[in-house]
Design a protein around this motif. Sequence first.
Motif, mmCIF file in Angstrom:
data_model
loop_
_atom_site.group_PDB
_atom_site.id
_atom_site.type_symbol
_atom_site.label_atom_id
_atom_site.label_comp_id
_atom_site.label_asym_id
_atom_site.label_seq_id
_atom_site.Cartn_x
_atom_site.Cartn_y
_atom_site.Cartn_z
ATOM 1 N N UNK A 32 -5.398 -2.664 8.176
ATOM 2 C CA UNK A 32 -6.706 -1.922 8.271
ATOM 3 C C UNK A 32 -7.328 -1.845 6.539
ATOM 4 N N UNK A 33 -8.658 -1.869 6.898
ATOM 5 C CA UNK A 33 -9.351 -1.725 5.678
ATOM 6 C C UNK A 33 -9.031 -0.402 5.066
ATOM 7 N N UNK A 34 -9.195 -0.217 3.702
ATOM 8 C CA UNK A 34 -9.315 1.101 2.782
ATOM 9 C C UNK A 34 -7.772 1.564 2.762
ATOM 10 N N UNK A 35 -7.804 2.575 2.132
ATOM 11 C CA UNK A 35 -6.822 3.336 1.667
ATOM 12 C C UNK A 35 -6.280 4.570 2.864
ATOM 13 N N UNK A 36 -5.006 4.498 3.356
ATOM 14 C CA UNK A 36 -4.871 5.383 4.371
ATOM 15 C C UNK A 36 -3.453 6.057 4.022
ATOM 16 N N UNK A 37 -3.800 7.451 3.988
ATOM 17 C CA UNK A 37 -2.499 8.111 3.439
ATOM 18 C C UNK A 37 -1.703 8.340 4.824
ATOM 19 N N UNK A 38 -0.293 8.658 4.804
ATOM 20 C CA UNK A 38 0.797 8.802 5.793
ATOM 21 C C UNK A 38 0.067 10.034 6.626
ATOM 22 N N UNK A 92 6.772 10.106 1.020
ATOM 23 C CA UNK A 92 5.314 9.930 0.873
ATOM 24 C C UNK A 92 4.536 8.870 1.674
ATOM 25 N N UNK A 93 5.552 7.736 1.847
ATOM 26 C CA UNK A 93 4.989 6.472 2.763
ATOM 27 C C UNK A 93 5.412 6.778 4.016
ATOM 28 N N UNK A 94 6.464 7.340 4.507
ATOM 29 C CA UNK A 94 6.890 7.241 5.796
ATOM 30 C C UNK A 94 7.538 8.407 6.461
ATOM 31 N N UNK A 95 7.672 8.698 7.584
ATOM 32 C CA UNK A 95 8.433 9.637 8.589
ATOM 33 C C UNK A 95 9.262 9.047 9.827
#
Length: 165
Positions: A32-38, A92-95
């Motif tokens: 997807x475009x843009x920065x997406x946080x978890x 910070x990146x996954x759950x």
Amino acid sequence: MKVVASPNLPTASLLNAYRAASAYTDAFYLDVPGAVTLSRYIAAFYTTPLFKMERLVLATLVAKPSSDAQAHALAAGERSRFAAWTVEDRDDAQIVMCDFMRKTRSWLMVEPLPQGGTRLWFGSAIVPQRISPDGRVRLGLGFDELIPLHRLYSRGLLGAAGRRV
């Protein structure tokens, strides 16, 4: 935006331990475009209309109700339980979420792309009921047969979340 089934997990994936233990694992991604946080991804994923149908089924059949407010609290790290799941691991990146019967895991991960944008990952693990001496894995009653439907549903969930972020 196209959901892609990946035969490989990212090196840092928290599902790698399950794959190494002969659990069924799958992984799908969507760029997807843009920065997406978890946090943003978790909130989008668990509040899509498609996932709300699953939440309704869980509330009705196994008395595990949930709300959008609870999904947002999970996303913010303010709660560790949501509907039929409990947070098993998170960074910070996954759950990784574990179901109340401890049979399945759901995994969400965000990965920044070098050219810009974010790769959204979604995957599952199903802990085997047994592994025979010849290495054959049995997932359990109904699980083996439902994998094709599960994979289709997983694609739908990831696509719906991708449209929301």
